[in-house]
Design an enzyme around this catalytic site. Sequence first.
Site, PDB file in Angstrom:
ATOM      1  N   LYS A  52      15.611 -25.852  11.474  1.00 13.00           N
ATOM      2  CA  LYS A  52      15.061 -24.949  12.492  1.00 13.00           C
ATOM      3  C   LYS A  52      15.790 -23.609  12.438  1.00 13.00           C
ATOM      4  CE  LYS A  52      13.535 -28.714  15.419  1.00 13.00           C
ATOM      5  NZ  LYS A  52      13.815 -29.638  16.534  1.00 13.00           N
ATOM      6  N   GLN A  96      17.663 -30.776  21.569  1.00 13.06           N
ATOM      7  CA  GLN A  96      17.319 -31.667  20.454  1.00 13.06           C
ATOM      8  C   GLN A  96      17.392 -33.131  20.903  1.00 13.06           C
ATOM      9  OE1 GLN A  96      16.265 -30.677  17.325  1.00 13.06           O
ATOM     10  NE2 GLN A  96      15.917 -32.847  16.916  1.00 13.06           N
ATOM     11  N   ASP A 119       9.569 -26.440  23.352  1.00  9.02           N
ATOM     12  CA  ASP A 119       8.910 -27.647  22.828  1.00  9.02           C
ATOM     13  C   ASP A 119       7.637 -28.016  23.582  1.00  9.02           C
ATOM     14  OD1 ASP A 119       9.963 -28.692  20.555  1.00  9.02           O
ATOM     15  OD2 ASP A 119      11.531 -29.867  21.548  1.00  9.02           O
TER      16      ASP A 119
END
Length: 282
Positions: A52, A96, A119
């Site tokens: 990422k 995460q 997200d």
Amino acid sequence: MVKLDGKLVASEVKSRVKAEVSELTKKYGRPPGLSVVLVGDDPASKVYVKNKEKAADFVGIKGMVHRLPETASQEEVAAIVDQLNGDDTVDAILVQLPLPKHLNEEELLDRILPSKDADGLHPVSVGAAFSNRWAPLPCTPHGVIEMLKYYDVGLEGKRAVVVGRSQIVGKPMAMLLLNENATVTICHSRTKDLKQELLRAEVIVAAAGKPELITKDMVTPGTVVVDVGIHRKGDGKLCGDVAAEVGEVASMLSPVPGGVGPMTIAMLLQNTLDLFRNSNIN
Ligand code: NAD
């Protein structure tokens, strides 16, 4: 059989994002900021976060990783999220997953401001997306739709079967297919006859997290099959939820690796760009 090449589509998305990031960075005087909170030493998470970071760097997004030890307390992780919520140079925040077992995942995800929800997993984002309003969309299902559109798979009126009903993949996948006017069935661990449901499908999205669950006999010739699953086999090679033999009957199939995985990261960059644009307009 056409290979649904996620690497190719992801690189197109990244080029598009890169051009827009460059334009908006000039316009607003700073680049978009994406902050990732990584707790603990999970090896897979470390790799995902590294990827990422690399991708953000490539498109001109300022990526920052906030690392905390495995032993970090709920309060310590929450304090980082609060700090990022209050930082005007941070447009998008991602915690995460999975988090170490002692942490309350839900409480930490809900703590992220919806306006910085990289997200698309915050309940406010989920609710908005379900009501057909703008929201950052969960990256994996969003990437699947983007890939199907790239390959001109018309979804309107098609019988689509999603295998899996997780909060991150299955449920939002079904919603996005519905938004594209597909006729959607969701299968899950209690579905009585998965094969019968799959044989009726014109489009299958497999996200059960079970290696090679879907075999050739479960797929009608001509079906478009997207494989979200990712597993490491005993021999070290990667495989998905769909057995390779399905390629003999499917009209299109996404490979593992090189299918949905790269799309997920590309859509994270897209979400960051969209949140950046919104924060400067509002
Ligand atoms: P999950 O374990 O949270 O959910 C799996 C779902 O599949 C559950 O809803 C369960 O009911 C259903 N299921 C399990 N066994 C089944 C069966 N035999 N028949 C029908 N349904 C069954 O998993 P998840 O987080 O949704 O992820 C699914 C897979 O996708 C995993 O392999 C994961 O690693 C992968 N994944 C890949 C990406 C990517 O970027 N490529 C992103 C997220 C998840």
